[in-house]
Enzyme design. Structure first.
Site, mmCIF file in Angstrom:
data_model
loop_
_atom_site.group_PDB
_atom_site.id
_atom_site.type_symbol
_atom_site.label_atom_id
_atom_site.label_comp_id
_atom_site.label_asym_id
_atom_site.label_seq_id
_atom_site.Cartn_x
_atom_site.Cartn_y
_atom_site.Cartn_z
ATOM 1 N N ASN A 1 14.703 15.038 -49.617
ATOM 2 C CA ASN A 1 13.934 13.673 -49.269
ATOM 3 C C ASN A 1 13.705 13.067 -50.982
ATOM 4 O O ASN A 1 12.425 12.514 -51.394
ATOM 5 C CB ASN A 1 12.923 13.474 -48.392
ATOM 6 C CG ASN A 1 12.603 11.889 -48.199
ATOM 7 O OD1 ASN A 1 13.557 11.117 -48.479
ATOM 8 N ND2 ASN A 1 12.097 11.881 -47.212
ATOM 9 N N HIS B 1 4.637 8.311 -43.133
ATOM 10 C CA HIS B 1 5.565 8.802 -41.984
ATOM 11 C C HIS B 1 5.063 8.343 -40.660
ATOM 12 O O HIS B 1 6.000 8.028 -39.822
ATOM 13 C CB HIS B 1 5.624 10.411 -42.092
ATOM 14 C CG HIS B 1 6.544 10.864 -43.047
ATOM 15 N ND1 HIS B 1 6.152 11.460 -44.237
ATOM 16 C CD2 HIS B 1 7.773 11.064 -43.003
ATOM 17 C CE1 HIS B 1 7.383 11.781 -44.797
ATOM 18 N NE2 HIS B 1 8.202 11.852 -43.980
#
EC number: 2.3.1.-
Length: 492
Positions: free
Chosen positions: A349, A380
């Protein structure tokens, strides 16, 4: 009865239902079918955009407008009226950008974007119980939040700070003129990144729209010394084909491995109470390996979409090959061969790590590692598993850093020792990542605690003991002392 329940679940989506027959035929939930269909359509649109809306044929205004219209259509197709959340957040933060002073634009934009995202995370899961779906509007909202805050900080760097106070990268990316409404909408809602990202820098995006993106990278080299009388025209076709092959392979692996090694087995009675410790550790590693191909698929496909449109050129490597990895979100080879926690995180990521570094790690004057993990967890979502993962990640990261700083140099005296060190640290890193990331896929408190109890919380204990007792110089755990003025500048 179970079949009816599965069919009902596969039909659930807040977006278009026109692909429901295809969803039933493939046995794949409709929301996932819509996601893949949009990305494949985006890939086709990207080729068309590069060829027929080339900067030499269309004005930047036309390219901005069509990229935005297509992006809006895609999010409405995938998420229906839930797409309104993206539009509301983007327009709210445009208002903040226009009205806020340059000294506070980054703070206000950050709190508005992260606050709205957090409210949506909470309401989506705990109020409307929308979290059962695997693909939902929170994904695009998370990407938009990254872009909003990145742009706000870059405007602050360009208009609210002195050039000598900026790092080289901050100076390069600083935005010195506030974008127009069309540029702002296009940057956040363009069809290439609105569904799956990744986050990219505003100056790079505008250079792409205006046709300067590739030339800017090529001008960094002396082409006459290489025998060229004019700048070459790199084609993304080869890079796109390679990335599409990787997406296909990742999809096949995911469909195969996820069914053979379900994550639910980690809380199975036999696994928790009867399996021996090494068996638990091995199965945990296999399960986490099986969960990764879906990320490889989504991120590599998104990268290919950008490349197909002509965006993502990063320059020329040491061998003279054209590189199209400016927006790549992962390096699969380096992930699978990582010999340190740091190396793993740097290649997983990637664009989110860059965002965290831009808005948090480089900016906060104290506890950068801890606050960066906390921001990552908050971004998140609000599932407890995310916080288990990132709170576990702090001592593991610090412990891995301490071990590497204290012992690695002892194994560099010979090739055999270096190979032995790499093999041991590779196995340790892969198992440590599996242990740390398990709550991220389990999400809830009870299965996470059950798993860690079955593993005797061994990595938590080992990491804390290393951090507490392994001698390490203060500068290895924190930054150099700064003056009061420099700390204040950094906080700004």
């Amino acid at each position: 009865m179970a079949a009816q329940s599965a069919a009902s679940l596969s039909y659930r989506t807040t977006g278009s239902t026109c692909l429901h027959p295809l969803s039933q035929l493939l046995g794949i939930p409709l929301d996932q079918v819509n996601f893949v269909a949009c990305q494949l359509f985006a890939l086709s649109a990207a080729f068309w955009f590069r060829i027929y809306l080339h900067p030499g044929k269309a004005s930047p205004e036309v390219r901005h407008t069509l990229a935005t219209i297509l992006g809006i259509y895609f999010v409405v197709f995938c998420f229906g009226w839930y797409a309104v959340h993206l539009f509301v957040l983007v327009l709210m933060c445009y208002g903040v950008m226009v009205t806020a002073s340059v000294s506070n634009i980054h703070r206000y934009s950050f709190f508005v974007a992260m606050g709205y995202l957090t409210i949506c995370h909470i309401s989506r899961i705990y109020i409307f119980h929308y979290g059962i779906l695997t693909t939902d509007f929170s994904g695009p909202l998370m990407i938009v939040t990254q872009k909003i805050t990145t742009l706000a900080f870059q405007i602050h760097d360009g208009l609210g700070r002195k050039a000598e106070d900026l790092s080289a990268e901050q100076h390069r990316l600083a935005v010195k003129v506030k974008p127009s409404l069309l540029e702002y909408l296009s940057y956040h809602l363009n069809f290439m990144s609105v569904i799956a990202g990744p986050c990219n820098n505003f100056k790079d995006y505008v250079a792409f729209i205006e046709g300067r993106h590739i030339h800017m990278k090529l001008l960094e080299m002396n082409w006459k010394q290489r025998g060229f009388q004019s700048l070459p025209e790199p084609s993304p076709t080869r890079a796109v084909i390679q990335k599409l092959c990787m997406t296909l392979m990742s999809l096949l692996l995911f469909l195969t491995l996820s069914k053979s090694f379900p994550v639910t087995f980690l809380v199975d009675d036999w696994f928790v109470h009867k399996a021996d410790f090494l068996s638990r550790l091995w199965y945990l590693y296999v399960v986490m390996q099986a969960a990764k191909p879906k990320y490889y698929f989504a991120w590599t496909l998104a990268d290919a979409v950008h490349n197909a449109a002509g965006f993502g050129f990063s320059g020329v490597d040491a061998d003279g090959h054209f590189c199209w990895d400016l927006l790549s979100n992962l390096n699969i080879w380096k992930i699978e061969t990582a010999t340190s926690f740091k190396m793993y995180l740097e290649n997983w990521n990637i664009q989110t790590s860059t965002w965290l570094k831009c808005v948090c790690y480089e900016r906060v004057p104290w506890y950068p590692t801890e606050l960066t993990f906390l921001l990552s967890a908050l971004w998140h979502g609000v599932y407890p598993g995310y916080y288990f993962t990132f709170l576990t990640g702090v001592p593991v990261t610090l412990a891995a850093r301490a071990v590497r700083k204290n012992y690695r140099h002892h194994f560099l005296s010979s090739k055999a020792r270096k190979v032995a060190y790499d093999v041991v640290t590779w196995a340790t890193t892969q198992l440590a990542v599996s242990y740390t990331a398990a709550p991220f896929v389990m999400l809830a408190v009870e299965p996470t605690v059950s798993l860690y109890k079955s593993m005797f919380f061994f990595l938590h204990i080992v990491s804390l003991l290393i951090v507490l007792f392994l001698p390490i110089k203060p500068r290895q755990l924190q930054r150099q002392p700064q003056s009061t003025n420099s700390v204040q500048k950094k906080a700004d």
